[in-house]
Every structure is written in C-alpha cells, then in structure tokens.
Design a protein around this motif. Structure first.
Motif, PDB file in Angstrom:
ATOM      1  N   ALA A  14       0.835  -1.206   0.000  1.00 41.33           N
ATOM      2  CA  ALA A  14       0.000   0.000   0.000  1.00 41.33           C
ATOM      3  C   ALA A  14       0.874   1.262   0.000  1.00 41.33           C
ATOM      4  N   TYR A  15       1.964   1.239   0.748  1.00 39.83           N
ATOM      5  CA  TYR A  15       2.927   2.353   0.767  1.00 39.83           C
ATOM      6  C   TYR A  15       3.500   2.570  -0.626  1.00 39.83           C
ATOM      7  N   TYR A  16       3.851   1.477  -1.297  1.00 38.94           N
ATOM      8  CA  TYR A  16       4.384   1.586  -2.660  1.00 38.94           C
ATOM      9  C   TYR A  16       3.344   2.202  -3.599  1.00 38.94           C
ATOM     10  N   GLU A  17       2.129   1.726  -3.514  1.00 35.09           N
ATOM     11  CA  GLU A  17       1.083   2.217  -4.422  1.00 35.09           C
ATOM     12  C   GLU A  17       0.775   3.689  -4.165  1.00 35.09           C
ATOM     13  N   ARG A  18       0.820   4.119  -2.889  1.00 37.17           N
ATOM     14  CA  ARG A  18       0.538   5.526  -2.561  1.00 37.17           C
ATOM     15  C   ARG A  18       1.603   6.458  -3.117  1.00 37.17           C
ATOM     16  N   CYS A  19       2.836   5.999  -3.110  1.00 36.20           N
ATOM     17  CA  CYS A  19       3.959   6.906  -3.341  1.00 36.20           C
ATOM     18  C   CYS A  19       4.624   6.772  -4.708  1.00 36.20           C
ATOM     19  N   LYS A  20       4.317   5.742  -5.463  1.00 30.74           N
ATOM     20  CA  LYS A  20       5.061   5.478  -6.700  1.00 30.74           C
ATOM     21  C   LYS A  20       4.831   6.577  -7.730  1.00 30.74           C
ATOM     22  N   HIS A  21       5.829   6.707  -8.614  1.00 28.99           N
ATOM     23  CA  HIS A  21       5.758   7.632  -9.739  1.00 28.99           C
ATOM     24  C   HIS A  21       5.597   6.818 -11.030  1.00 28.99           C
ATOM     25  N   PRO A  22       5.243   7.456 -12.105  1.00 24.22           N
ATOM     26  CA  PRO A  22       5.079   6.698 -13.367  1.00 24.22           C
ATOM     27  C   PRO A  22       6.317   5.917 -13.787  1.00 24.22           C
ATOM     28  N   ASP A  23       7.520   6.446 -13.437  1.00 25.58           N
ATOM     29  CA  ASP A  23       8.752   5.769 -13.844  1.00 25.58           C
ATOM     30  C   ASP A  23       9.431   5.019 -12.694  1.00 25.58           C
ATOM     31  N   SER A  24       8.708   4.809 -11.602  1.00 22.37           N
ATOM     32  CA  SER A  24       9.311   4.102 -10.463  1.00 22.37           C
ATOM     33  C   SER A  24       9.637   2.657 -10.816  1.00 22.37           C
ATOM     34  N   PRO A  25      10.742   2.131 -10.281  1.00 21.37           N
ATOM     35  CA  PRO A  25      11.026   0.702 -10.466  1.00 21.37           C
ATOM     36  C   PRO A  25       9.906  -0.140  -9.870  1.00 21.37           C
ATOM     37  N   ALA A  26       9.830  -1.393 -10.299  1.00 18.44           N
ATOM     38  CA  ALA A  26       8.813  -2.296  -9.763  1.00 18.44           C
ATOM     39  C   ALA A  26       8.986  -2.464  -8.265  1.00 18.44           C
ATOM     40  N   ARG A  27       7.884  -2.770  -7.591  1.00 17.85           N
ATOM     41  CA  ARG A  27       7.938  -2.966  -6.149  1.00 17.85           C
ATOM     42  C   ARG A  27       8.954  -4.050  -5.798  1.00 17.85           C
ATOM     43  N   ARG A  28       9.744  -3.791  -4.779  1.00 15.47           N
ATOM     44  CA  ARG A  28      10.756  -4.749  -4.368  1.00 15.47           C
ATOM     45  C   ARG A  28      10.204  -5.662  -3.277  1.00 15.47           C
ATOM     46  N   ASP A  29      11.076  -6.451  -2.685  1.00 17.08           N
ATOM     47  CA  ASP A  29      10.720  -7.409  -1.636  1.00 17.08           C
ATOM     48  C   ASP A  29       9.882  -6.725  -0.554  1.00 17.08           C
ATOM     49  N   PRO A  30       8.643  -7.181  -0.330  1.00 20.24           N
ATOM     50  CA  PRO A  30       7.777  -6.516   0.644  1.00 20.24           C
ATOM     51  C   PRO A  30       7.955  -6.990   2.081  1.00 20.24           C
ATOM     52  N   ASN A  31       8.911  -7.879   2.328  1.00 20.81           N
ATOM     53  CA  ASN A  31       9.106  -8.399   3.680  1.00 20.81           C
ATOM     54  C   ASN A  31       9.905  -7.427   4.547  1.00 20.81           C
ATOM     55  N   PRO A  32       9.721  -7.482   5.867  1.00 19.93           N
ATOM     56  CA  PRO A  32      10.475  -6.588   6.745  1.00 19.93           C
ATOM     57  C   PRO A  32      11.959  -6.941   6.764  1.00 19.93           C
ATOM     58  N   VAL A  33      12.790  -5.936   6.954  1.00 15.65           N
ATOM     59  CA  VAL A  33      14.222  -6.135   7.182  1.00 15.65           C
ATOM     60  C   VAL A  33      14.488  -6.244   8.677  1.00 15.65           C
ATOM     61  N   VAL A  34      13.802  -5.423   9.462  1.00 18.57           N
ATOM     62  CA  VAL A  34      14.016  -5.347  10.914  1.00 18.57           C
ATOM     63  C   VAL A  34      12.785  -5.877  11.638  1.00 18.57           C
ATOM     64  N   ILE A  35      13.009  -6.790  12.582  1.00 15.50           N
ATOM     65  CA  ILE A  35      11.928  -7.357  13.386  1.00 15.50           C
ATOM     66  C   ILE A  35      12.291  -7.172  14.854  1.00 15.50           C
ATOM     67  N   LEU A  36      11.399  -6.567  15.611  1.00 17.70           N
ATOM     68  CA  LEU A  36      11.656  -6.254  17.021  1.00 17.70           C
ATOM     69  C   LEU A  36      10.753  -7.097  17.917  1.00 17.70           C
ATOM     70  N   TRP A  37      11.375  -7.786  18.863  1.00 19.08           N
ATOM     71  CA  TRP A  37      10.641  -8.642  19.803  1.00 19.08           C
ATOM     72  C   TRP A  37      10.917  -8.134  21.209  1.00 19.08           C
TER      73      TRP A  37
ATOM     74  N   PHE B  35      17.217  -9.229   8.465  1.00 19.86           N
ATOM     75  CA  PHE B  35      17.390 -10.178   7.364  1.00 19.86           C
ATOM     76  C   PHE B  35      17.796  -9.430   6.099  1.00 19.86           C
ATOM     77  N   ALA B  36      18.733 -10.039   5.359  1.00 19.53           N
ATOM     78  CA  ALA B  36      19.200  -9.449   4.110  1.00 19.53           C
ATOM     79  C   ALA B  36      19.786 -10.544   3.234  1.00 19.53           C
ATOM     80  N   LYS B  37      20.192 -10.174   2.042  1.00 21.30           N
ATOM     81  CA  LYS B  37      20.653 -11.155   1.052  1.00 21.30           C
ATOM     82  C   LYS B  37      21.971 -11.806   1.435  1.00 21.30           C
ATOM     83  N   ASP B  38      22.741 -11.177   2.309  1.00 21.58           N
ATOM     84  CA  ASP B  38      23.976 -11.788   2.790  1.00 21.58           C
ATOM     85  C   ASP B  38      24.170 -11.408   4.245  1.00 21.58           C
ATOM     86  N   LYS B  39      25.078 -12.109   4.904  1.00 25.43           N
ATOM     87  CA  LYS B  39      25.254 -11.908   6.342  1.00 25.43           C
ATOM     88  C   LYS B  39      25.767 -10.518   6.658  1.00 25.43           C
ATOM     89  N   GLN B  40      26.711 -10.024   5.875  1.00 25.12           N
ATOM     90  CA  GLN B  40      27.250  -8.695   6.164  1.00 25.12           C
ATOM     91  C   GLN B  40      26.152  -7.642   6.122  1.00 25.12           C
TER      92      GLN B  40
END
Length: 702
Positions: free
Chosen positions: A349-372, A380-385
């Motif tokens: 929904a954030y992507y749809e609200r804010c996108k521009h006509p030339d915006s790249p396609a929506r990326r991974d919609p999962n959270p990066v940071v999870i707080l417990w 979480f990310a594509k590599d450990k670093q």
C-alpha cells in the motif's frame, strides 16, 4: 586551531608519528583521516558518509597545474577507503556544471555529467554526494552521519537546538534529498555565513571542514563531541528515556538466546518468500532499552530519518507482540505468518501511494528489521554482512530517536521522501550494477568434521561459491575459524565444538549456527574415524566407537538439523560422506565397512522420507583420500598398508594404480562432488550415490 586530546563521546585516534610519515602526501593523509573516522561507529555507519580533499595536480594533457578533488567513490566505506575506492575530479569542471543544471526535476542527469569531470577516467565512480564536496571552497571536508548530530537534525526543534549549542558558528539546511541542488545550497550557505565551522543537514547529517586533514579531523570530532555532551546532559530531564520501561523483568541473556534460536528459522523462512535471506540477531542493551519501552510502538511506526539508515532498514520495522510470542510454537508460527502478511500488504500500500510513473517495480515486501520486546532485534538481508550492517544501522536509528526525544520530539523521514530515496532511479541503477550472486549466496552450510582434511576442503569450496559455513568439530576450531575468515570474510565462517555422539552438543552447535546466520540449508555429515582390523582383533569397543561416530552421529545430526530445515520451509540438502568401503568388501575392515554401509542405507531411507519436504539427501563415497585427511594420521594407514602388503609410503601409489583412471583422489575432489549436489546443478536428484574414487569397478553401484 587549538589541539584537543580529551574526548568522552568520540574516539581521538590521530597518531602524530603516523601522520608525520605521510606528511607531504595530502591524499595519503586524507585516506588516513577517513579510516580513523570510519573506525568509530559513533561517527558514521559502515559505508555511510563521505570524505574529500582538494589538491593541486599536474594535468596529464596540458602539463599545467590543476585543482583536483579526491572523494570517496560510490558504494565505498571510509573505514577501509583506499585510493582505488576514490573518485578524483577537476574542481573547475564541477563548478562549470552549474551552467548545465536545469533544476530539481533534472537532478539525475547530473550524475552522468560527473564522468566528464574525471581527472583519472579509471577511478571509482563518483557518488551522488560529489557536488556537496566539490562546490565548497574548503580543502578538506567530512560528511558524516553521527548519531548525536542526527538526533539534533531529526528533532522538531533541531535548528533552535543547533543555535543553543554552537551559536552562529554552525548553519542549518532543511531536509532535501542529496544532489546537485543541495550542493548549490551548501555553497550559498557557506558564502552567506562566513567563518562557520560546519553545516547540519536537517534529518540527514553533518558537514565539517578544515584547511588541513588534521584540522578537519579535529573540527569534526569537536562538533560531534559537543552534540553528544548536550544530549547526555538532557537524558531523562524532560521525561523518562523512551517514556520509561514497559516490559519489566525480561528474560536473562541465555533465555533470550534460547527464544531467538527457536524462532529464527521460522522468521527466516517467512523473510525469504521473495529471495533466500540470511539473518542476524542482537540483544544489545540499546536495543533492549528501546524494545522494552512504552514509546516503542509510536517511534517504530515513524521509521528512520537519515537516508543511510532508511535504505538499509526499510520504511519501518515489524514489531511483535510479546504475549503472542510466548504461546505454544504452532500458535507462534501462525501469528508470525499473519504478521508477515499484514506487513507485506502495508508495504504494498505504501508503494502504491507513493510510486511515480517511472518508479522501479515494487521490491521485496518483507520486513528487514523485526523487534521482539524482551528478546531483541532480528534483521534479514541477502547476505550476512548486509544483515549485520542493517542491525547496526537500526541501532544507530535507535540512538537518534533516544537523543531527539531527550531534547525535543523525534521526526522520521516523510513517507514520500522515504519512498523517493528507496526507489530513486539512481539507487535502482546501482542495484542493477551489482555482481550476479554466486550459486550458494544466501545459503548456510553446516559441516561436521569441518576442520579436518576433507571437511575443511568442503567448507572452502562452499565458501568459494557464496555460502556461509559453520564448521563443527572437536579440535582446530580457533585456527580454522581465523583462517577461513581471513580468506573469505569475517561474516562468512563460524566454528563450533561438537561431539556427534551427544545430542546436547549437536543442539548447542546448531543453536550457534542459527543465532549466527538465521538457520541452516546444507548439512554435510563428514565427521568420521577409521579402524582397520580383522574380525578377531576388532574389539567391542572398536565396533561401538565406529557405530556411534559414523552411524549414530549421522542420525543425530540429521535428526536435529531437519527440524530447522522444516521450520524454514525452504527445502534443503543433506549430504553424507560415506566411503567406497560401504559398497566393497575389503579385507580386515568389518567394523568400518559395516558402519559405512549403514550410512549409505540410512541416506536412502532419509531421501525417501524427506522428499515431500524438498529436502534432498545424497551420498558421496570417497576412497583413499590420503593427503590432509585426519583418518590417515592414526593407525588406519598402517592397518590398510598391512592389509594390502605394502608400505605406508607406497599407499598413495597403490591406491592410484588400482583405479581405472590411475589418479590420486584429493580432498578437493570430494568437496567438488558435494558442491554438485547442493549448488542447483542436480536440483532434482535425491537418494543418489556419487563415487569419487578414481574409478573402482568393484564399487560401481550397478
């Protein structure tokens, strides 16, 4: 400028003797200063900020002197910056670009023009911040993202607070995305405020400068020190930090790690719905103070402010309900699935609200940071670093929120501005230029016997192909970890102690793997030993030891590892290192050969059982791997030499001669066989046996 040596909130690292060695080389001093600044995460984040110096150099075409700026190139890190990581550009050509600038709507086209200003066409690519340095008149400039300064820059009353601390010696520029226009604003601000020592960019960071590298370094430290001291004086004065503690008497460190290890594979599986991710867990005291506070829901929802923070942590974190997280595990998994799905919908929904006509396609919609709350933070990310650095950046964001709330009211980046940074076409172009991932990128391999000859070779081949590796064994742990990290990076390798006959020891080593990387994808059962004796000389103790280590060990490790693989729901691999002796009845080998045959058949049984889970189980059968193998360090070599009537020294030649190819088998050959099973080359193969023995006809499976 008076030399200041005493700092409480930053690290003064300048070494006069070292600087003297570099005197006369302004670029070397600039790099030295940059590395010192990057060594203190209180000053800037990994790969965050940039530094520069301006020198006079001889134009290679005209032979005339020219003003040249050296500046950190795109994607670099000042803590490890070298000449190769810098861009160098003609200063007069950068100023000439003012004649080409067409306004904010055409910012992105300026980046391509930077290439026409290069002094050395082969230098690193200039970053978007290049004009922010190039249009200023100072010889040495630091642009950093210190938590203390961003806390002020992200405060509702930030400009007023700046004047309270520094009076008229600092200037303020309201938030604006980096680019040529911001460079013009910096130039005008310095011109209109002669004698200032720095500029604060609202919500962004700090610019400071000096006529020498040392003066610049000292000015930077002093400004950050003064900001940090001001915040320190105000903590808890207006109101309790983060509104006070909401979650009292949380679990102790050991219990937090237990909870984290139990849930990490499930979190990783959910976070990997778009692409396979690696995880990082921290229960840093600063994180716990934030997640256990009354203000957590309000501040987490606001997101981060500094663009560098935001790019690595997404629009906002996923905050878990501690009550829901302490239900039975099936209920926790259901709750997490619901929370992830809600986050994905919110992000879309954030992507749809804010996108521009030339915006790249929506990326991974999962959270990066999870707080417990009570337990800590997962990233979480594509590599450990990147996962680790994302945690560092969000910790910096926590520091910023803490400081801003102490002196004013924290303000996150406006949603549209955040989107425009995240989906900036220049950032998209940078992502597209990234090298193609290696075949095992994003995967975690757990290798028993991982410090021995064959096991270590397996670890190295998997690391070379992009995997993170946990080498578990009884000895050589520290030296192996040091060696692997030096070769492949500190974020890629871990060693842990194990006794494969002990379920408790296996559980402990797997917990370390999960806490380090988020889970496990590839399990290699390589731990082993060899006893070569005829029937009459094989004791019950010999028999039990072989069965315990080879058969029971393979069973226990696989049993516990499969729980993790199933929790992730990402499929996986089990590769068992058996032996040609599991197929061939050799002399004086009843205990070892029987155990190896059991390993082989257990592999077939597990392949049949685990197929529905997309967990592939395969076997590699080595033979006569002498060089570097632990089993040949004991009595095994003498036993086999006796069995075949040759000397120990002649064993390699004896084994090579009896093969169809006449080749000696090396540990690296076994490692490559493991790689073929797990790198996608044989993705539809399970229950198979691959002999790596130089060609022993008696061992042919059919």
């Amino acid at each position: 400028m008076e030399k200041t040596l005493t700092f409480q909130h930053v690290s003064y690292l300048w070494d006069d003797a070292k600087a003297l060695e570099l005197s006369g080389d302004e670029v070397a001093l600039f790099l030295y200063r940059s590395n010192l600044l990057g060594a203190d995460l209180r000053l800037t984040n990994y790969a965050g900020g940039n530094t520069s110096c301006k020198i006079t150099a001889t134009d290679p075409v005209t032979g005339e002197p020219a003003d040249v700026m050296w500046v950190k190139g795109s994607g670099g890190d000042i803590g490890t910056l070298t000449k190769a990581g810098c861009a160098n550009l003609y200063v007069d050509k950068l100023h000439a670009l003012k004649n080409r600038y067409r306004g904010l709507a055409h910012e992105d086209e300026m980046v391509a023009l930077f290439d026409h200003c290069l002094f050395d066409p082969k230098c690193a690519a200039p970053s978007i911040d290049t004009p922010l340095h190039g249009l200023l008149p100072f010889k040495h400039i630091d642009h950093l993202h210190p938590d203390a300064l961003i806390a002020i820059a992200a405060s509702k009353d930030g400009e007023q607070i700046m004047k309270e601390i520094w009076g008229d010696t600092m200037a303020w520029i309201p938030w604006q995305r980096p680019g040529f226009d911001l460079g013009l604003q910096l130039e005008a601000t310095v011109k209109n405020n002669p004698g200032i020592r720095g500029v604060i960019l609202g919500g962004h960071g700090l610019f400071t400068w000096g006529e020498t590298s040392y003066e610049c370094y000292l000015n930077t430290l002093e400004v950050i020190e003064q900001a940090a001291a001001y915040l320190q004086e105000n903590f808890g004065q207006k109101r309790p930090v983060f509104g006070g503690v909401k979650l009292q008497n949380g679990p102790d460190a050991a219990t937090r790690r237990k909870y984290a290890a139990e849930v990490l594979p499930t979190l990783r599986g959910l976070a990997s719905s778009h692409r396979r991710m690696l995880g990082h867990y921290t229960d840093d005291a600063r994180v716990l103070e934030f997640v256990n506070s009354h203000d957590l829901p309000r501040l987490a929802r606001l997101g981060t402010s500094c663009p560098d923070h935001f790019l690595r942590t997404k629009i906002r974190p996923l905050v878990l309900d501690p009550a829901q997280m302490h239900q039975p595990l099936p209920a926790v998994k259901e709750y997490l699935q619901e929370q992830f799905e809600a986050y994905r919908q919110d992000y879309t929904a954030y992507y749809e609200r804010c996108k521009h006509p030339d915006s790249p396609a929506r990326r991974d919609p999962n959270p990066v940071v999870i707080l417990w709350p009570g337990v800590g933070m997962f990233t979480f990310a594509k590599d450990k670093q990147t996962a680790r650095v994302s945690a560092e950046f969000y910790t910096n964001a926590i520091n910023v929120m803490r400081g801003a709330e102490a002196v004013s009211e924290y303000q996150g980046l406006p949603e549209q501005e955040a989107f425009d940074i995240e989906y900036w076409l220049l950032e998209e172009a940078k992502l597209q230029r990234m090298p193609k991932p290696k075949s095992l990128s994003g995967q975690v391999a757990y290798v028993t016997g991982g410090t021995g000859g064959i096991g270590k070779a397996i670890c190295e081949v998997l690391l070379q192909n992009g995997a993170c590796v946990v080498a578990v064994d009884r000895d050589r742990l520290e030296e192996t970890q040091t060696e692997l990290r030096q070769r492949y990076g500190k974020d890629h390798a871990l060693t842990a102690a194990i006794d494969v006959t002990s379920a408790e020891a296996i559980a402990s080593s797997l917990q370390q793997a999960v806490l380090q990387f988020g889970g496990v994808d590839v399990v290699v059962n390589c731990a082993g030993l060899s006893i070569s004796k005829p029937l009459g000389e094989t004791s019950q103790a010999d028999w039990d030891l072989l069965q315990d280590v080879l058969v029971k060990g393979q069973f226990l490790v696989t049993q516990q590892a499969v729980e993790i693989l199933r929790a992730q729901q990402l499929g996986g691999h089990v590769v068992n290192i058996a032996s040609k002796n599991g197929l061939v009845a050799g002399p004086n080998n009843v205990g070892y050969g029987t155990a190896k045959a059991a390993q082989l058949h257990m592999s077939r049984l597990l392949a049949a059982e685990l197929g529905p889970d997309k967990i592939r189980v395969n076997t590699v059968n080595p033979d006569a791997v002498l060089r570097g193998s632990k089993i040949w360090e004991g009595d095994w070599a003498a036993g086999r030499a006796k069995a075949y009537g040759v000397s120990v020294e002649d064993l390699p030649a004896h084994y090579a001669k009896r093969t169809l190819l006449g080749e000696e088998v090396l540990a690296e050959d076994i490692a490559k066989a493991v790689l073929v099973f797990v790198d996608g080359s044989l993705s539809k193969s399970t229950g198979n046996v691959l002999n790596v023995d130089g060609g022993v006809a008696m061992a042919f499976v059919r």
